[in-house]
Design a protein around this motif. Structure first.
Motif, PDB file in Angstrom:
ATOM      1  N   LEU A  98       0.833  -1.194   0.000  1.00 42.08           N
ATOM      2  CA  LEU A  98       0.000   0.000   0.000  1.00 42.08           C
ATOM      3  C   LEU A  98       0.870   1.247   0.000  1.00 42.08           C
ATOM      4  O   LEU A  98       1.893   1.316   0.683  1.00 42.08           O
ATOM      5  CB  LEU A  98      -0.917   0.023   1.225  1.00 42.08           C
ATOM      6  CG  LEU A  98      -2.186  -0.826   1.143  1.00 42.08           C
ATOM      7  CD1 LEU A  98      -2.918  -0.780   2.480  1.00 42.08           C
ATOM      8  CD2 LEU A  98      -3.097  -0.360   0.025  1.00 42.08           C
ATOM      9  N   GLY A 153      -6.540  -2.059   5.242  1.00 42.30           N
ATOM     10  CA  GLY A 153      -5.236  -2.561   4.837  1.00 42.30           C
ATOM     11  C   GLY A 153      -4.178  -2.435   5.906  1.00 42.30           C
ATOM     12  O   GLY A 153      -4.364  -1.784   6.946  1.00 42.30           O
ATOM     13  N   ARG A 185      -7.157   0.301  -4.256  1.00 45.01           N
ATOM     14  CA  ARG A 185      -7.298  -0.924  -3.465  1.00 45.01           C
ATOM     15  C   ARG A 185      -8.483  -0.834  -2.510  1.00 45.01           C
ATOM     16  O   ARG A 185      -9.236  -1.788  -2.350  1.00 45.01           O
ATOM     17  CB  ARG A 185      -6.023  -1.203  -2.667  1.00 45.01           C
ATOM     18  CG  ARG A 185      -4.986  -2.030  -3.399  1.00 45.01           C
ATOM     19  CD  ARG A 185      -4.476  -1.364  -4.647  1.00 45.01           C
ATOM     20  NE  ARG A 185      -3.454  -2.156  -5.342  1.00 45.01           N
ATOM     21  CZ  ARG A 185      -2.941  -1.800  -6.511  1.00 45.01           C
ATOM     22  NH1 ARG A 185      -3.337  -0.685  -7.106  1.00 45.01           N
ATOM     23  NH2 ARG A 185      -2.029  -2.564  -7.096  1.00 45.01           N
ATOM     24  N   VAL A 221      -0.063  -1.509   6.329  1.00 45.91           N
ATOM     25  CA  VAL A 221       1.024  -0.797   5.645  1.00 45.91           C
ATOM     26  C   VAL A 221       2.257  -0.780   6.533  1.00 45.91           C
ATOM     27  O   VAL A 221       2.149  -0.642   7.759  1.00 45.91           O
ATOM     28  CB  VAL A 221       0.586   0.639   5.262  1.00 45.91           C
ATOM     29  CG1 VAL A 221       0.200   1.449   6.490  1.00 45.91           C
ATOM     30  CG2 VAL A 221       1.666   1.344   4.450  1.00 45.91           C
ATOM     31  N   ALA A 273      -5.363   7.735   2.590  1.00 48.58           N
ATOM     32  CA  ALA A 273      -6.293   6.696   3.027  1.00 48.58           C
ATOM     33  C   ALA A 273      -7.616   7.293   3.471  1.00 48.58           C
ATOM     34  O   ALA A 273      -8.686   6.731   3.206  1.00 48.58           O
ATOM     35  CB  ALA A 273      -5.667   5.886   4.154  1.00 48.58           C
ATOM     36  N   VAL A 285      -3.733   3.501  -2.769  1.00 47.42           N
ATOM     37  CA  VAL A 285      -4.648   3.129  -1.689  1.00 47.42           C
ATOM     38  C   VAL A 285      -6.106   3.342  -2.087  1.00 47.42           C
ATOM     39  O   VAL A 285      -6.978   2.527  -1.733  1.00 47.42           O
ATOM     40  CB  VAL A 285      -4.295   3.884  -0.384  1.00 47.42           C
ATOM     41  CG1 VAL A 285      -4.522   5.370  -0.517  1.00 47.42           C
ATOM     42  CG2 VAL A 285      -5.096   3.318   0.783  1.00 47.42           C
TER      43      VAL A 285
END
Length: 248
Positions: free
Chosen positions: A196, A211, A204, A213, A239, A201
């Protein structure tokens, strides 16, 4: 609501990895506590203490220290190569979730059934949420089953599935993410477990539910670096823009 959503009820959680780098146990502990504090204060939803560069004793020392400091974010562990010890430590310390790199697909069929039974026993005696990998980086594929079959078994053995490509820091392939989502459906949480970065981001997180990271947050964007507060800020800003709810 799933156990994962009970633990992370809003938005798409971002979990930061503590690789436990350092030359001595004292240095590894000091670095991990410093990095956990940076991520906690920045607004990460959780940190994962992993024996990536350190050992199990280092993980335990960090858990002891974090238990005293009681960070606002959730605390998780990943004991590479020793799932049993992860559950032992989760019972001994304040551990909100456990990551296991493979819950399905890495063992031959005759060994997999016994593994599944033992994992069920461990989960029954532990309150920690379990994040489980399937076809995870560095893990062998020995099941003789299809990816979809391994996923369907894996989703019965954990509270959320973690997906990666082939290596630490390598962006997780979107085709794989979409394949996993198609099998898991909307109700099983899916986390991105590697690669990531701010520029991917949003893509995804458009499919995944959160997620993990680590490498990108380092000063050199590699696993052997030191956490950079600036990189933490940059990543979280990206994010947050990808999260459907404020505050991740």
């Amino acid at each position: 609501m799933s156990r994962f959503k009970d633990l992370f009820p809003t938005g798409k959680p971002v979990l930061g990895m503590l690789h436990l780098g350092g030359e001595t146990p004292a240095e590894r502990l000091a670095t991990a506590i410093k990095e956990a504090r940076i991520m906690d204060e920045a607004g990460f939803d959780g940190v994962i203490v992993e024996n990536y560069f350190g050992d199990i004793a280092d993980v335990e020392a960090v858990l002891q220290s974090l238990g005293g400091e009681r960070p606002g974010c959730r605390v998780g562990i990943n004991i590479l190569g020793n799932t049993e010890m992860a559950f032992v430590l989760a019972d001994r310390y304040r551990v909100d979730f456990i990551q296991v790199d493979s819950v399905s697909g890495h063992l031959p069929t005759d060994e997999d059934a016994a593994y599944g039974r033992r994992l069920s026993e461990l989960r029954a005696g532990c309150d920690a949420v379990l994040l489980g990998g399937v076809r995870f980086k560095y893990m062998p594929v020995r099941s003789g089953r299809s990816e979809a079959e391994d996923l369907r078994i894996g989703m019965t053995r954990c509270d959320a599935i973690v997906v990666t490509s082939d290596a630490t820091g390598q962006p997780t392939d979107m085709d794989k993410v979409r394949r996993f989502r198609d099998v898991l459906g909307p109700d099983t949480p899916l986390l991105i477990g590697a690669g990531l970065m701010p520029e991917n981001v949003a893509d995804r997180f458009s499919v995944a539910d959160g997620g993990i990271v680590g490498s990108w947050l380092k000063d050199n964007h590699q696993d052997n670096g030191q956490i950079s507060p600036k990189h933490v800020e940059i990543f979280l800003d990206s994010a947050r823009e990808s999260s459907p709810e404020p505050g991740l």
